[in-house]
Design a protein around this motif. Structure first.
Motif, short mmCIF file in Angstrom:
data_model
loop_
_atom_site.label_atom_id
_atom_site.label_comp_id
_atom_site.label_asym_id
_atom_site.label_seq_id
_atom_site.Cartn_x
_atom_site.Cartn_y
_atom_site.Cartn_z
N ALA A 50 0.85 -1.19 0.00
CA ALA A 50 0.00 0.00 0.00
C ALA A 50 0.88 1.25 0.00
O ALA A 50 0.61 2.19 -0.75
N ALA A 51 1.95 1.25 0.81
CA ALA A 51 2.85 2.39 0.86
C ALA A 51 3.51 2.60 -0.49
O ALA A 51 3.68 3.72 -0.96
N TYR A 52 3.86 1.51 -1.13
CA TYR A 52 4.50 1.59 -2.44
C TYR A 52 3.53 2.20 -3.45
O TYR A 52 3.91 3.07 -4.25
N ALA A 53 2.27 1.77 -3.38
CA ALA A 53 1.25 2.25 -4.31
C ALA A 53 1.01 3.75 -4.13
O ALA A 53 0.77 4.48 -5.09
N VAL A 54 1.07 4.23 -2.85
CA VAL A 54 0.85 5.65 -2.58
C VAL A 54 1.98 6.48 -3.17
O VAL A 54 1.78 7.54 -3.74
N ARG A 55 3.20 5.98 -3.03
CA ARG A 55 4.36 6.72 -3.51
C ARG A 55 4.52 6.63 -5.04
O ARG A 55 5.12 7.46 -5.66
N HIS A 56 3.99 5.58 -5.59
CA HIS A 56 4.11 5.38 -7.03
C HIS A 56 2.72 5.17 -7.64
O HIS A 56 2.37 4.07 -8.01
N PRO A 57 1.92 6.26 -7.70
CA PRO A 57 0.55 6.09 -8.20
C PRO A 57 0.56 5.65 -9.66
O PRO A 57 1.44 6.01 -10.43
N GLY A 58 -0.43 4.88 -10.00
CA GLY A 58 -0.52 4.38 -11.36
C GLY A 58 0.35 3.15 -11.47
O GLY A 58 0.74 2.69 -12.46
#
Ligand SMILES: [Zn+2]
Length: 110
Positions: free
Chosen positions: A102-110
């Motif tokens: 989830a943290a990765y997804a927030v930092r790297h949207p898309g």
């Protein structure tokens, strides 16, 4: 994030005491079938258990025998260790993996 880390040992009676001759007391005493296990926990939700041992112990002098784990669990039909101590570690790893993703997804949207 604050974690409460604890550890200890628990002894859980798993059935009614049964009379037996105790070599320690040299008489017939009550023997308690029980499960002994050690556990560690990170806060109240996640934990793990180890050193599980079923035993039949004299209630007077603690003399006793170790019971066969597989046989005892088959008779019991369950393992009397709380869910979070039995499966806490895999659950915790899954949660951490999820949070990491989830943290990765927030930092790297898309
Ligand atoms: Zn005894």
């Amino acid at each position: 994030m604050m974690l409460l880390i604890g550890q200890g040992e628990r002894i859980v009676p798993i059935g009614p005491p049964e009379p037996r001759h105790c070599p320690g007391c040299e008489t017939v005493t009550d023997f308690q079938p029980r499960l002994r296990y050690k556990y560690g926990s990170l806060d109240l939700l996640f934990g793990f258990s180890y050193g599980k041992r079923y035993e039949l112990a004299c209630t007077r002098c603690e003399h006793g025998w170790i019971l066969d784990t597989r046989l005892t669990e088959r008779e019991l039909g369950k393992v009397p260790i709380p869910f979070h101590l039995r499966f806490g570690l895999p659950v915790m790893l899954a949660v951490l993996a999820f949070l990491g993703a989830a943290a990765y997804a927030v930092r790297h949207p898309g």
